[in-house]
Design a protein around this motif. Sequence first.
Motif, PDB file in Angstrom:
ATOM      1  N   SER A 159       0.079   5.813  -4.253  1.00 39.70           N
ATOM      2  CA  SER A 159       1.000   4.745  -4.622  1.00 39.70           C
ATOM      3  C   SER A 159       1.249   4.628  -6.113  1.00 39.70           C
ATOM      4  O   SER A 159       1.988   3.746  -6.531  1.00 39.70           O
ATOM      5  CB  SER A 159       0.448   3.413  -4.103  1.00 39.70           C
ATOM      6  N   GLY A 160       0.625   5.442  -6.922  1.00 38.47           N
ATOM      7  CA  GLY A 160       0.861   5.361  -8.349  1.00 38.47           C
ATOM      8  C   GLY A 160       0.024   4.308  -9.041  1.00 38.47           C
ATOM      9  O   GLY A 160       0.330   3.881 -10.137  1.00 38.47           O
ATOM     10  N   ARG A 161      -1.047   3.855  -8.380  1.00 38.19           N
ATOM     11  CA  ARG A 161      -1.971   2.879  -8.965  1.00 38.19           C
ATOM     12  C   ARG A 161      -1.295   1.566  -9.335  1.00 38.19           C
ATOM     13  O   ARG A 161      -1.504   1.007 -10.393  1.00 38.19           O
ATOM     14  CB  ARG A 161      -2.664   3.458 -10.194  1.00 38.19           C
ATOM     15  N   GLU A 162      -0.441   1.070  -8.449  1.00 39.49           N
ATOM     16  CA  GLU A 162       0.179  -0.225  -8.694  1.00 39.49           C
ATOM     17  C   GLU A 162      -0.850  -1.321  -8.458  1.00 39.49           C
ATOM     18  O   GLU A 162      -1.606  -1.265  -7.504  1.00 39.49           O
ATOM     19  CB  GLU A 162       1.366  -0.457  -7.750  1.00 39.49           C
ATOM     20  N   PRO A 163      -0.882  -2.351  -9.318  1.00 41.40           N
ATOM     21  CA  PRO A 163      -1.819  -3.447  -9.080  1.00 41.40           C
ATOM     22  C   PRO A 163      -1.377  -4.268  -7.871  1.00 41.40           C
ATOM     23  O   PRO A 163      -0.199  -4.275  -7.494  1.00 41.40           O
ATOM     24  CB  PRO A 163      -1.737  -4.275 -10.366  1.00 41.40           C
ATOM     25  N   ASN A 164      -2.313  -4.974  -7.262  1.00 41.74           N
ATOM     26  CA  ASN A 164      -1.974  -5.882  -6.171  1.00 41.74           C
ATOM     27  C   ASN A 164      -1.036  -6.960  -6.701  1.00 41.74           C
ATOM     28  O   ASN A 164      -1.150  -7.383  -7.848  1.00 41.74           O
ATOM     29  CB  ASN A 164      -3.233  -6.540  -5.614  1.00 41.74           C
ATOM     30  N   THR A 165      -0.128  -7.397  -5.866  1.00 41.31           N
ATOM     31  CA  THR A 165       0.819  -8.432  -6.287  1.00 41.31           C
ATOM     32  C   THR A 165       0.836  -9.576  -5.288  1.00 41.31           C
ATOM     33  O   THR A 165       0.557  -9.391  -4.108  1.00 41.31           O
ATOM     34  CB  THR A 165       2.251  -7.885  -6.434  1.00 41.31           C
ATOM     35  N   MET A 166       1.166 -10.766  -5.789  1.00 37.75           N
ATOM     36  CA  MET A 166       1.304 -11.949  -4.949  1.00 37.75           C
ATOM     37  C   MET A 166       2.498 -12.748  -5.473  1.00 37.75           C
ATOM     38  O   MET A 166       2.652 -12.921  -6.675  1.00 37.75           O
ATOM     39  CB  MET A 166       0.047 -12.811  -5.006  1.00 37.75           C
ATOM     40  N   TYR A 167       3.320 -13.213  -4.541  1.00 36.32           N
ATOM     41  CA  TYR A 167       4.495 -14.000  -4.911  1.00 36.32           C
ATOM     42  C   TYR A 167       4.403 -15.378  -4.281  1.00 36.32           C
ATOM     43  O   TYR A 167       4.000 -15.532  -3.139  1.00 36.32           O
ATOM     44  CB  TYR A 167       5.778 -13.296  -4.450  1.00 36.32           C
ATOM     45  N   LEU A 168       4.808 -16.386  -5.053  1.00 31.49           N
ATOM     46  CA  LEU A 168       4.822 -17.771  -4.604  1.00 31.49           C
ATOM     47  C   LEU A 168       6.244 -18.151  -4.230  1.00 31.49           C
ATOM     48  O   LEU A 168       7.173 -17.966  -5.034  1.00 31.49           O
ATOM     49  CB  LEU A 168       4.312 -18.684  -5.726  1.00 31.49           C
ATOM     50  N   ASN A 169       6.429 -18.675  -3.022  1.00 30.07           N
ATOM     51  CA  ASN A 169       7.735 -19.136  -2.573  1.00 30.07           C
ATOM     52  C   ASN A 169       8.031 -20.458  -3.274  1.00 30.07           C
ATOM     53  O   ASN A 169       7.356 -21.460  -3.042  1.00 30.07           O
ATOM     54  CB  ASN A 169       7.736 -19.310  -1.056  1.00 30.07           C
ATOM     55  N   ILE A 170       9.035 -20.473  -4.122  1.00 29.87           N
ATOM     56  CA  ILE A 170       9.390 -21.663  -4.890  1.00 29.87           C
ATOM     57  C   ILE A 170      10.078 -22.699  -4.001  1.00 29.87           C
ATOM     58  O   ILE A 170      10.041 -23.889  -4.278  1.00 29.87           O
ATOM     59  CB  ILE A 170      10.299 -21.288  -6.088  1.00 29.87           C
ATOM     60  N   GLY A 171      10.696 -22.243  -2.907  1.00 29.88           N
ATOM     61  CA  GLY A 171      11.319 -23.168  -1.969  1.00 29.88           C
ATOM     62  C   GLY A 171      12.817 -23.273  -2.106  1.00 29.88           C
ATOM     63  O   GLY A 171      13.467 -23.951  -1.325  1.00 29.88           O
ATOM     64  N   ASP A 172      13.371 -22.607  -3.097  1.00 32.80           N
ATOM     65  CA  ASP A 172      14.819 -22.649  -3.290  1.00 32.80           C
ATOM     66  C   ASP A 172      15.450 -21.264  -3.065  1.00 32.80           C
ATOM     67  O   ASP A 172      16.519 -20.978  -3.564  1.00 32.80           O
ATOM     68  CB  ASP A 172      15.160 -23.162  -4.694  1.00 32.80           C
ATOM     69  N   GLY A 173      14.740 -20.420  -2.325  1.00 32.62           N
ATOM     70  CA  GLY A 173      15.232 -19.065  -2.074  1.00 32.62           C
ATOM     71  C   GLY A 173      14.743 -18.063  -3.104  1.00 32.62           C
ATOM     72  O   GLY A 173      15.103 -16.894  -3.044  1.00 32.62           O
ATOM     73  N   THR A 174      13.908 -18.483  -4.057  1.00 35.83           N
ATOM     74  CA  THR A 174      13.377 -17.572  -5.064  1.00 35.83           C
ATOM     75  C   THR A 174      11.860 -17.532  -4.980  1.00 35.83           C
ATOM     76  O   THR A 174      11.220 -18.414  -4.396  1.00 35.83           O
ATOM     77  CB  THR A 174      13.794 -17.996  -6.498  1.00 35.83           C
ATOM     78  N   PHE A 175      11.294 -16.508  -5.591  1.00 39.02           N
ATOM     79  CA  PHE A 175       9.852 -16.313  -5.605  1.00 39.02           C
ATOM     80  C   PHE A 175       9.397 -16.076  -7.036  1.00 39.02           C
ATOM     81  O   PHE A 175      10.142 -15.544  -7.845  1.00 39.02           O
ATOM     82  CB  PHE A 175       9.459 -15.107  -4.734  1.00 39.02           C
ATOM     83  N   SER A 176       8.160 -16.448  -7.323  1.00 41.21           N
ATOM     84  CA  SER A 176       7.589 -16.248  -8.651  1.00 41.21           C
ATOM     85  C   SER A 176       6.369 -15.348  -8.529  1.00 41.21           C
ATOM     86  O   SER A 176       5.538 -15.530  -7.631  1.00 41.21           O
ATOM     87  CB  SER A 176       7.196 -17.600  -9.247  1.00 41.21           C
ATOM     88  N   ASP A 177       6.247 -14.377  -9.430  1.00 43.84           N
ATOM     89  CA  ASP A 177       5.103 -13.467  -9.431  1.00 43.84           C
ATOM     90  C   ASP A 177       3.889 -14.207  -9.997  1.00 43.84           C
ATOM     91  O   ASP A 177       3.858 -14.565 -11.169  1.00 43.84           O
ATOM     92  CB  ASP A 177       5.422 -12.241 -10.280  1.00 43.84           C
ATOM     93  N   VAL A 178       2.887 -14.456  -9.155  1.00 44.87           N
ATOM     94  CA  VAL A 178       1.675 -15.158  -9.571  1.00 44.87           C
ATOM     95  C   VAL A 178       0.449 -14.247  -9.452  1.00 44.87           C
ATOM     96  O   VAL A 178      -0.679 -14.722  -9.313  1.00 44.87           O
ATOM     97  CB  VAL A 178       1.470 -16.462  -8.759  1.00 44.87           C
ATOM     98  N   SER A 179       0.678 -12.946  -9.551  1.00 46.26           N
ATOM     99  CA  SER A 179      -0.390 -11.966  -9.351  1.00 46.26           C
ATOM    100  C   SER A 179      -1.557 -12.181 -10.303  1.00 46.26           C
ATOM    101  O   SER A 179      -2.715 -12.202  -9.887  1.00 46.26           O
ATOM    102  CB  SER A 179       0.159 -10.555  -9.528  1.00 46.26           C
ATOM    103  N   TYR A 180      -1.271 -12.318 -11.576  1.00 46.83           N
ATOM    104  CA  TYR A 180      -2.352 -12.435 -12.559  1.00 46.83           C
ATOM    105  C   TYR A 180      -2.993 -13.818 -12.538  1.00 46.83           C
ATOM    106  O   TYR A 180      -4.202 -13.940 -12.629  1.00 46.83           O
ATOM    107  CB  TYR A 180      -1.842 -12.076 -13.959  1.00 46.83           C
ATOM    108  N   THR A 181      -2.198 -14.861 -12.389  1.00 44.06           N
ATOM    109  CA  THR A 181      -2.767 -16.207 -12.370  1.00 44.06           C
ATOM    110  C   THR A 181      -3.577 -16.462 -11.108  1.00 44.06           C
ATOM    111  O   THR A 181      -4.492 -17.277 -11.114  1.00 44.06           O
ATOM    112  CB  THR A 181      -1.682 -17.289 -12.522  1.00 44.06           C
ATOM    113  N   SER A 182      -3.258 -15.771 -10.015  1.00 50.08           N
ATOM    114  CA  SER A 182      -4.019 -15.941  -8.773  1.00 50.08           C
ATOM    115  C   SER A 182      -5.323 -15.146  -8.785  1.00 50.08           C
ATOM    116  O   SER A 182      -6.204 -15.403  -7.985  1.00 50.08           O
ATOM    117  CB  SER A 182      -3.171 -15.507  -7.572  1.00 50.08           C
ATOM    118  N   GLY A 183      -5.424 -14.188  -9.684  1.00 51.67           N
ATOM    119  CA  GLY A 183      -6.647 -13.399  -9.789  1.00 51.67           C
ATOM    120  C   GLY A 183      -6.723 -12.201  -8.868  1.00 51.67           C
ATOM    121  O   GLY A 183      -7.790 -11.633  -8.683  1.00 51.67           O
ATOM    122  N   ILE A 184      -5.597 -11.764  -8.280  1.00 54.60           N
ATOM    123  CA  ILE A 184      -5.670 -10.616  -7.363  1.00 54.60           C
ATOM    124  C   ILE A 184      -5.010  -9.351  -7.910  1.00 54.60           C
ATOM    125  O   ILE A 184      -4.837  -8.377  -7.195  1.00 54.60           O
ATOM    126  CB  ILE A 184      -5.045 -10.945  -5.993  1.00 54.60           C
TER     127      ILE A 184
END
Length: 155
Positions: A33-58
């Motif tokens: 996979s090219g050593r991509e870090p794990n990612t996590m997105y937060l559903n903002i609720g308005d049809g958009t998402f925010s990348d919270v990978s680093y703040t979530s610790g994963i």
Amino acid sequence: MPSQSPLSESLTLEYTDGWAAVNRLIREGKSWSGREPNTMYLNIGDGTFSDVSYTSGIAFPDDARCFAMVDWDYDGDLDFWIANRTAPKVRFVRNEADGSNRWVALRLTGAKSNPDAIGARVDLQAGARALGIARLATAQALAFVLARAAVLGRG
């Protein structure tokens, strides 16, 4: 061009060379996979998402394949188990929320034909106000079998 399996039983050189390359990577313990870090997105609720990978610790540089969310320490927030193809094979991430929110966990039982109540839906409400919905599911992937309890946050 998207990857495709051969249309006939006679394999092309391109197809066999591709699988030979994949098998070589596996034998050498390398990532496909090219050593991509794990990612996590937060559903903002308005049809958009925010990348919270680093703040979530994963955002580990592991070659992750699946994860399971379960309230491992029974404190009302969902913790993560992450399974990786490379070391560490399994990683635990504890959710350290402040615990000020209310929650309820329900262990469901079903009929004789479905004793674990898989597929059951739980609707939590106070009067006419809906507080949460959970559907009990189970899945097995790599090293994980999801817990059979419905956890709902109440805010």
